[in-house]
Design an enzyme around this catalytic site. Structure first.
Site, PDB file in Angstrom:
ATOM      1  CB  CYS D 100       6.295  -3.790   8.563  1.00  0.00           C
ATOM      2  SG  CYS D 100       6.894  -3.207   6.980  1.00  0.00           S
ATOM      3  CB  CYS D 104       4.950  -2.746   0.423  1.00  0.00           C
ATOM      4  SG  CYS D 104       3.929  -4.126   0.905  1.00  0.00           S
ATOM      5  CB  THR D 191      10.423  -0.012   6.039  1.00  0.00           C
ATOM      6  OG1 THR D 191       9.785   1.008   6.795  1.00  0.00           O
ATOM      7  CG2 THR D 191       9.863  -1.359   6.406  1.00  0.00           C
ATOM      8  CD  GLU D 259      10.578   1.278  10.291  1.00  0.00           C
ATOM      9  OE1 GLU D 259      10.688   1.052  11.515  1.00  0.00           O
ATOM     10  OE2 GLU D 259       9.698   0.748   9.589  1.00  0.00           O
ATOM     11  CG  HIS D 294       4.060   2.678   0.479  1.00  0.00           C
ATOM     12  ND1 HIS D 294       4.409   1.349   0.422  1.00  0.00           N
ATOM     13  CD2 HIS D 294       4.653   3.155   1.614  1.00  0.00           C
ATOM     14  CE1 HIS D 294       5.167   1.042   1.463  1.00  0.00           C
ATOM     15  NE2 HIS D 294       5.326   2.122   2.204  1.00  0.00           N
ATOM     16  CE1 TYR D 298       2.116   1.918   4.439  1.00  0.00           C
ATOM     17  CE2 TYR D 298       1.562   2.058   6.760  1.00  0.00           C
ATOM     18  CZ  TYR D 298       2.490   2.120   5.758  1.00  0.00           C
ATOM     19  OH  TYR D 298       3.803   2.361   6.068  1.00  0.00           O
ATOM     20  CB  CYS D 301       0.095  -4.970   5.459  1.00  0.00           C
ATOM     21  SG  CYS D 301       0.402  -3.210   5.597  1.00  0.00           S
ATOM     22  CD  GLU D 445       4.666   1.052   9.430  1.00  0.00           C
ATOM     23  OE1 GLU D 445       3.679   0.421   9.825  1.00  0.00           O
ATOM     24  OE2 GLU D 445       4.924   1.265   8.234  1.00  0.00           O
TER      25      GLU D 445
END
Lengths: 489, 489, 489, 489
Positions: D100, D104, D191, D259, D294, D298, D301, D445
């Site tokens: 990550c 974002c 994050t 995180e 969001h 996913y 990425c 995650e």
């Protein structure tokens, strides 16, 4: 467009005379015969939509050849927007017919052949494109339905065309004349064949040098001399043949496209309708492009079918007083989720479309194959969930004759009544609809139409660019790059 | 055993006169009518095996009531070995018929009722067991086929029996006489009903205090006054009705059990055949025990069907010259793997069987429910794999009339020929077999027979002993034990 | 049994001197070192159970060699009951340790070698069984822990042992002396190696004639000269090494078995401890029987782990006030369903166990392979469901140092508090337990322990008897039987 | 853009002073601390790409506020092309970092808040948009990294904010002053928090009238007074803390985003940075739009991560001499197939993007939720397949200290050598990379980032338009339309 409406289409079919056998007998009029009429009606919907204001924009296009308004099903995609509109059109048609409406196969054949023969001409100086444009203008102006004919019988699948004991297991040129070619063989599983006007014959796979006679493309009217069709059986065909109205599930439309084998018993194709002849190195491109287009469609039309199925079980659960159950809601959610996952790939491979040398647009090959691969899984799972929610009665329900019987009709009605305010006939009709849409033929078509699952996996692996992926991994693992030859998998 | 052979069984059916409707007309002789004869033949196999030396040990048992040799299908399980032998018998019958042979439902009903009424008598001082033993001795000695009748129509499923607008949506006692009871209602999806001798009526779910009239068990001959059966439709029934020989897929047997709705139009049951009447607190046990036995069977008989399907696609791949492909081998492996996973649970719930108070043995409830839950998934997946390997032709194959046609028969044969040394008819027959075994009805039965998937999940959660599992986790996490009330989920 | 209790076992380990490296340094005392102590404690549980009245019957057996009471883990199975008791014992041990307790691998090695060398002696007149019995009696009487050493490094997997550039990629005899053999090579992934007393070396696969030097079986104490172990890393090992108490998840036990590579740097094995030497044709049997036994175990011990995980998420959902959600209940149901499906196969392959020529009992090979195959799928899915229900905090939770910190400890506690009456520490401990049981190492072990998934698929296909299945299908399709050679797939 | 390069970014982080705890101690410099530096490097890649010609077009955009060139991560999407470019950018970043890159969450927060506060102002006459534009211009011009802070602790999840025993379980306004508001509470799983410049606080769910104090949006620098962060643990964090170079798997980047919990210990936010305050009816829109954006990311990425993983196992199979196996090829194909299926939904929900009232573009909500739902399934399955192909050694490999040890290093190397021409270190590095990318944190995650699976299912059901689907089914079943109220499910 000469054929403008559903009834124009019906009339046009009545004016031609293809040779069609079904259950051992000849079919005279496909628009009237109970076995074929439902499929004719589904194809007719593609004509009907073009004349409805609401769908006009999706169902028509402007020909890049003539500038005239044409059916989208005869169009060569000119941009990403064309590809996206096609996807939306197919989903709507799937929703409105609950079945295959059969015009994609010719549509995709046209797009595949167009872009490849452009490249043949460029490389070899042939004039195939000009011939093809002429034929295509005719198709567009008349608004004819074309069956794209690709799948050969293949005989012993461990053998190439030239190795088969019977050389006719792949359609081939058996004679070359000055004015054309004579072909022999058969094409199987031909969706929409019996209610098409024209056949576009394409090779079924990449051909090697020894298979020149198998490497041709040509177009021919369905009633040309030497063409014989045998219409195949489907689950539930007898119910339709007997003109039942409830037990068929979908009174107006068929379960699937209506497939026939087309036999070419030494059929002559004049030169102006021959678009490839012996250029074996281009056969792979025709097959791959046709396949990619065709596979991309399945995520749209089948989503339309799944929309219907989701609605059907939803309504049935209401009728049975079960719609509030958390497991019902969860399974309906899953049906929607799988449907929309399929639809995603149809949209995505279109949004990522790219121009070929000819200017015609191709969908993204990887995503189109991914799309079809998921159809071979998700349609079964959606059907399984529908069967789960529908309950066992779709397999044990008495016939409509019993429902209408003086002796037992009242008892059947009494004991199939659900919640108070919905007529029992609706429960039975919805049950029969679900039976028809989850039974054998519909799912087999999702499995094998546009190529069997393994065909997609081969393409997915090939398009996967493992060399690049390996170098990404090595970079992250802190491994210095090495020569490319070691990276291949 | 009075009925010893298949033909004894046929004759016995001809000597009774049940009222059966099918497609709006009465069936006179179930052994001859094309719709029912295939199911009769499947049930007859349970008689045939008992007289074959090879299968005698599995197919028969020694009655604990009389010490006489009886059909296993009329036996009350006396130990784990009985449970295991049953499992093996069912798999063989599945392999030999490729369909449901229908005798389990009565068999499981007998075992459920036997062990529960023992406990009713113990607690309430009734004499139900004595009555039941007398009836059962008759069944065993005659070797009759019994249909276990449990599933009620249920009407609006959000309502209990006593809340339904129509009180007959669950079978109920409408009159109590000195010599017996009069019952009204219907039972749906009754496998084997039309070719059974006796009906064993059981309640369909746990009943509350208000539902005393719905809480009864009774037995009655299928041709008792007031009993009307309506035989349901199945996929492919028309082909059988028209006496086709190839397109039916399985020439001798049906797709599934052959289900009927049984209507009780005020049927009198004499007291000696009433085995429960109003003891609502015992209905749950009858349902759960019946369900557990019945669910345990599915992992055996369906494995038999999957064995056939695996063999069919295997052979078809040979015929098509495709058997050596690595993906073919992998998919066949998966079919076997899923089949044997199912079989495991049937074996396991039997091996873990336990005695009830009556001495009759019960399968392990958790594992039996797990077994059936997997059937609702794996049979679909095995069918999906079979369809994948079979190829699209099972949905597009011309009819047997075309195959036998003078005009096109030779062309159909030519283009469906596979590898050289296997006759084309074998390919077609195997294709039709796969079509019949993967189409609608067969899978619906695996989904809903012995209870819908959600019914098993409720039992699995209930039997899961979360309190114990929570305490295991706390012990490992280093959390000191707390009072049990906080552990419940 | 000389070693009777956990502490006997600890002492016994302290009295031997194996050479063990870990993170670049030698481990002196495996019972004290933080990396190995959790694994020692898990293995100790196998000793502890034998001395608890509640578990005595499962955890011990009577030696068929001496008639003395022995640990079940040193027993040769004499009947189906032995196989079933083993399964139940393993599930309990899985529940009590939440991890691998490591004694199966030697146990299964003993059972495989025993039955095969009996057959070697029968066929070749050798005296291996006598040697083996003598060694086994010693193991039983002392109650030693044996590591079964099978997996070789294999180097380039496209090559056989004799084709490898480095001949030591499979353990081999490098010298034969009068009094014994000298061996060289390594065994990888050796569960429990560092806290075992003895190593039983077995070949890793079927060997061909050229591989005689690789085809031997022998036993040797772990601290014999030339033996070097390197203990592998696991997820979370650093937390244990730093003696953390909460963040390790399971304060007393490890994540998995604790694996080491064992290097044989020219190790001498005296003749009386050599149980096979060069009889290549028997290597396949040793591997298959070992594998079948070992695979059958996974459905029992891993079910124990899943029981713990199911309890853990169940409790966590209570703590978070989420336990009543229908999707929570459904996912917990699914976790139980998958666990019990696995368990079914362990029970089933035991219930279907058969005697070998030696009298020792084998599990059913098909069902044992099916069992392990499902472990490679279901353990991941159960972990996925656990992660789903646990919530994201198991990946973002601050460390126990923060929890105990003066500056931020109160804030961490405040914001991780769930329902009012359960201490926040319990939520954190359960979260860490779930983290430990769903992370990398635990799942990798379920994937590859007892053989990788493909190894099971090969066996499942091989045991599937396609010839028989094809003949079942042909019989039902109405195809006359043909010669067997055409039936093979 | 003031911050142009990676090193600008590093310097900017060194110039601010957030309060960060980790393992009980304060982190002084996040660019140097081994726990945070890998995450800083991943975020820095978003800056680096903007300055590389090859990626400039994807990584930057032109501000619709100022017309200046800005980082795409600070841009408000103006059209479908913007949405599509974002998707492509994210996949490349996933490929280059294998983890990550954290920007974002602020990016999506900006887009959600922008379009909603436009609507608030339109409806209520407030001036939030002006305030927001001013803040956003500052973010764009400086090119700051923003952490979007949404997830509250929630305490007892069966209770609303206002019902919690501790009212701080959701972040809330505890004081209103003339010049701003004071807030208290915490946000979990943040994050990129520790290496961001600004925090954008948003409500975590739809709020009711009673929850006015919980319904606010505000922005604040990460080092504002009262902000305390506690950085969470991850799998493998100890290896990074000890500065290991091989065993960390990815030497430069972390496993996931890194995180932290952010505690707001009475933090003052000035009015010009307050973008919503008490308008509860708009909280749902903020949450849904943020979530949709969001969730859409996913599929891009994570596909990048799966590309890396696919490359890693591919290379490992080459090293082990196993790459030619048909089952290897099939599993790699499946990994690609699942990856591209995910990617499809990211592309599709962007291609189907629509303008909001503000002119800012939203992705298609249904397809974005479908996308994330598949991430929660497919990432686990891809990891499972990677573990399958990698082999057991990723869980048993000795540490890098052993590899480098004088005593045993040569033996470790000898026995982990694969095919002749690839150094053993590469095998070990790739093994560690796979270990790092398939272990716990990375998958957790994918499960819970952007909302847990059930959150997507609720949206999918809600967006599924069952009323329309029911009417489609009724039309096909031949049922006349009825009043809409009966159609709702």
């Amino acid at each position: 467009m000469k054929i403008k409406t559903s009834s124009d289409y019906m009339s046009s079919l009545q004016s031609i005379n293809p040779v069609i056998y079904y259950k051992g007998e000849k079919i005279k009029d496909v628009t009237l015969h109970p076995a074929t009429a439902p499929h004719v009606r589904a194809a007719a919907m593609t004509y009907a939509l073009a004349s409805q204001a609401e769908h006009h924009d999706l169902a028509t296009a402007t020909s890049h050849l003539t500038g005239r308004k044409i059916s989208r099903f005869t169009h060569v995609h000119q941009n990403v927007e064309d590809l996206l509109k096609k996807v939306k059109l197919l989903r709507i048609l799937g929703q409105k017919t609950g079945t295959c409406f059969q015009r994609c196969v010719g549509f995709d054949g046209i797009n595949a052949v167009y872009s490849v023969v452009y490249e043949v001409d460029e490389k070899l100086g042939t004039d195939y494109l000009e011939r093809f444009k002429q034929w295509l203008t005719y198709i567009q102006d008349e608004n004819l339905m074309v069956v794209g004919a690709m799948t050969d019988p293949k005989g012993d699948r461990s053998k190439n065309p030239s190795e088969q004991p019977d050389p006719d297991q792949f359609v081939r040129v058996v004679e070359r004349r000055n004015d054309g070619i004579v072909v022999r063989g058969a094409k199987l599983h031909m969706t929409g064949a019996v209610n098409s006007h024209e056949i576009l014959i394409m090779p079924t796979m990449a051909m090697d040098e020894k298979s020149k006679d198998y490497a041709f493309v040509g177009a021919i009217p369905v009633d040309a001399p030497g063409i014989i069709m045998v219409f195949g059986r489907q689950a539930g065909d007898d119910r339709r043949d007997k003109l039942e109205t409830i037990d068929v599930g979908k009174p107006r439309f068929g379960s699937v496209g209506g497939e026939a084998m087309i036999i070419f018993d030494d059929v002559f194709i004049p030169n102006e309708r021959v678009f490839l002849d012996g250029e074996t190195e281009f056969t792979a491109s025709i097959v791959y492009r046709f396949a990619a287009h065709h596979r991309s469609n399945y995520g749209a039309c089948k989503t339309g079918l799944m929309d219907v199925l989701t609605g059907a079980v939803s309504y049935l659960c209401q009728i049975q007083g079960a719609a509030k159950g958390s497991h019902v809601r969860d399974k309906v959610t899953e049906m929607i989720h799988l449907s929309e996952t399929l639809y995603s790939s149809s949209i995505a491979c279109s949004a990522e479309g790219v121009p070929t040398e000819s200017g015609a647009y191709m969908v993204d090959t990887m995503l189109a194959n991914v799309c079809k691969q998921n159809v071979t899984r998700f349609h079964f799972e959606v059907a399984r969930l529908a069967v789960d929610l529908a309950g066992g009665f779709i397999a044990t329900l008495p016939s409509e004759h019993d429902l209408k019987s003086d002796e037992v009709g009242h008892l059947v009605k009494k004991y199939f009544t659900g919640v108070a305010d919905i007529p029992v006939e609706e429960r039975i009709k919805i049950g029969r609809l679900i039976e028809a849409m989850t039974g054998g033929t519909a799912l087999v078509e999702s499995m094998h139409g546009a190529g069997s699952p393994q065909a997609q996996r081969i393409m997915i692996f090939r398009e996967g660019d493992l060399t690049k992926k390996v170098s990404l991994a090595k970079a992250l693992a802190g491994i210095p790059s090495v020569k490319p030859k070691q990276e291949a998998s």
